[in-house]
Design a protein around this motif. Structure first.
Motif, PDB file in Angstrom:
ATOM      1  N   ARG A   1      -0.074  13.080   7.226  1.00 61.22           N
ATOM      2  CA  ARG A   1       0.698  13.301   5.891  1.00 61.22           C
ATOM      3  C   ARG A   1       0.054  14.549   5.606  1.00 61.22           C
ATOM      4  O   ARG A   1       0.612  15.388   4.605  1.00 61.22           O
ATOM      5  CB  ARG A   1       0.685  12.043   4.900  1.00 61.22           C
ATOM      6  CG  ARG A   1       1.572  11.041   5.427  1.00 61.22           C
ATOM      7  CD  ARG A   1       1.570   9.960   4.193  1.00 61.22           C
ATOM      8  NE  ARG A   1       1.907  10.556   3.096  1.00 61.22           N
ATOM      9  CZ  ARG A   1       1.607   9.686   1.662  1.00 61.22           C
ATOM     10  NH1 ARG A   1       1.343   8.482   1.697  1.00 61.22           N
ATOM     11  NH2 ARG A   1       2.460  10.302   0.926  1.00 61.22           N
TER      12      ARG A   1
ATOM     13  N   SER B   1      -3.662   1.979   1.915  1.00 59.69           N
ATOM     14  CA  SER B   1      -2.848   2.785   0.926  1.00 59.69           C
ATOM     15  C   SER B   1      -3.552   4.350   1.004  1.00 59.69           C
ATOM     16  O   SER B   1      -3.100   5.284   0.663  1.00 59.69           O
ATOM     17  CB  SER B   1      -3.150   2.308  -0.604  1.00 59.69           C
ATOM     18  OG  SER B   1      -4.388   2.170  -1.011  1.00 59.69           O
TER      19      SER B   1
ATOM     20  N   PRO C   1      -3.838   9.952   0.545  1.00 57.67           N
ATOM     21  CA  PRO C   1      -2.890   8.802   0.449  1.00 57.67           C
ATOM     22  C   PRO C   1      -2.262   8.691   1.849  1.00 57.67           C
ATOM     23  O   PRO C   1      -2.260   9.406   2.728  1.00 57.67           O
ATOM     24  CB  PRO C   1      -1.658   9.743  -0.227  1.00 57.67           C
ATOM     25  CG  PRO C   1      -2.163  11.175  -0.358  1.00 57.67           C
ATOM     26  CD  PRO C   1      -3.605  11.124  -0.024  1.00 57.67           C
TER      27      PRO C   1
ATOM     28  N   GLU D   1       2.833   4.444   1.354  1.00 59.89           N
ATOM     29  CA  GLU D   1       3.046   4.199  -0.283  1.00 59.89           C
ATOM     30  C   GLU D   1       3.393   2.956  -0.305  1.00 59.89           C
ATOM     31  O   GLU D   1       3.661   1.891   0.105  1.00 59.89           O
ATOM     32  CB  GLU D   1       4.707   5.203  -0.094  1.00 59.89           C
ATOM     33  CG  GLU D   1       4.710   6.473   0.278  1.00 59.89           C
ATOM     34  CD  GLU D   1       5.478   7.011   1.293  1.00 59.89           C
ATOM     35  OE1 GLU D   1       6.007   6.115   2.083  1.00 59.89           O
ATOM     36  OE2 GLU D   1       5.810   8.073   1.713  1.00 59.89           O
TER      37      GLU D   1
ATOM     38  N   HIS E   1       6.252   0.831   1.096  1.00 58.70           N
ATOM     39  CA  HIS E   1       6.476   0.534   2.410  1.00 58.70           C
ATOM     40  C   HIS E   1       6.906  -0.722   2.705  1.00 58.70           C
ATOM     41  O   HIS E   1       6.413  -1.826   2.151  1.00 58.70           O
ATOM     42  CB  HIS E   1       4.889   0.854   3.109  1.00 58.70           C
ATOM     43  CG  HIS E   1       5.114   1.181   4.616  1.00 58.70           C
ATOM     44  ND1 HIS E   1       5.225   2.327   4.989  1.00 58.70           N
ATOM     45  CD2 HIS E   1       4.887   0.334   5.541  1.00 58.70           C
ATOM     46  CE1 HIS E   1       5.253   2.227   6.444  1.00 58.70           C
ATOM     47  NE2 HIS E   1       5.318   0.887   6.747  1.00 58.70           N
TER      48      HIS E   1
END
Length: 192
Positions: free
Chosen positions: A70, A171, A178, A181, A184
């Motif tokens: 991410r 998380s 991060p 989410e 999820h």
């Protein structure tokens, strides 16, 4: 001497399919911890085309790979031959997380085998460099069997257990990046 390949040809695809495990490495952009994870279950890795691979990501003790992807997308996958053929194959690329509640995931699903009960996501990797090396120092190992422990553990987990994982240790990464989410999906909500 290492050889660089232009694409995942039939010989490389065969080599990949014969390996009982692979390793995934990621890292944050600045400082932090480099993550290196062993992955098993042969039916969780697929070559999608000459420059794209994917694997099923199962719930684990953390979510370093997801957090690093991410943040920056960098990922390397490594296969080691433990039989009489000495070879290491590395796939360098850019990865992304595909949630199991997405339309894209539904198109990826047929590329994989069994439905694993702790399915968290698919990791799709655009492979930019394909290189092998000798693996002369890698020892010989005989595969006894795949270890069924993770699937068995996930079969015992409840939706509440997975929800705690999503909100807790999945998380954020160990570095505080991060990862999953809050919305999820739980494995029980994933269409089979």
């Amino acid at each position: 001497m290492a050889k660089v390949f232009s694409h995942l040809d039939d010989a490389l695809r065969k080599f990949i399919s014969e390996q009982s495990m692979f390793f995934v490495a990621t890292a944050p952009v600045e400082g932090g911890l480099v993550n290196l994870s062993p992955k098993g279950y042969r039916d969780t890795f697929a070559v999608l085309d000459d420059h794209t691979v994917a694997y099923l990501d199962l719930f684990g003790s953390g979510s370093e790979t997801i957090a690093h992807l991410r943040e920056n997308g960098r990922i390397t996958v490594m296969f080691c031959s433990f039989d009489r053929t000495s070879k290491i194959l590395r796939l360098f690329g850019t990865g992304r997380v595909v949630r199991p509640d997405s339309a894209e995931f539904a198109t990826l699903r047929p590329h994989f085998g069994l439905q694993h009960p702790g399915l968290r996501a698919a990791i799709v990797i655009s492979v930019e460099r394909i290189a092998d090396s000798c693996g002369y120092s890698v020892p010989y190992f005989d595969l006894v069997d795949e270890r069924p422990v993770l699937d068995a553990l996930h079969n015992r987990r409840t939706d509440e257990d997975f929800a705690r994982r999503i909100a807790g240790d999945n998380s954020v990464s160990l570095d505080g990046l991060p990862a999953l989410e809050p919305d999820h999906p739980l494995p029980s909500a994933i269409p089979r």
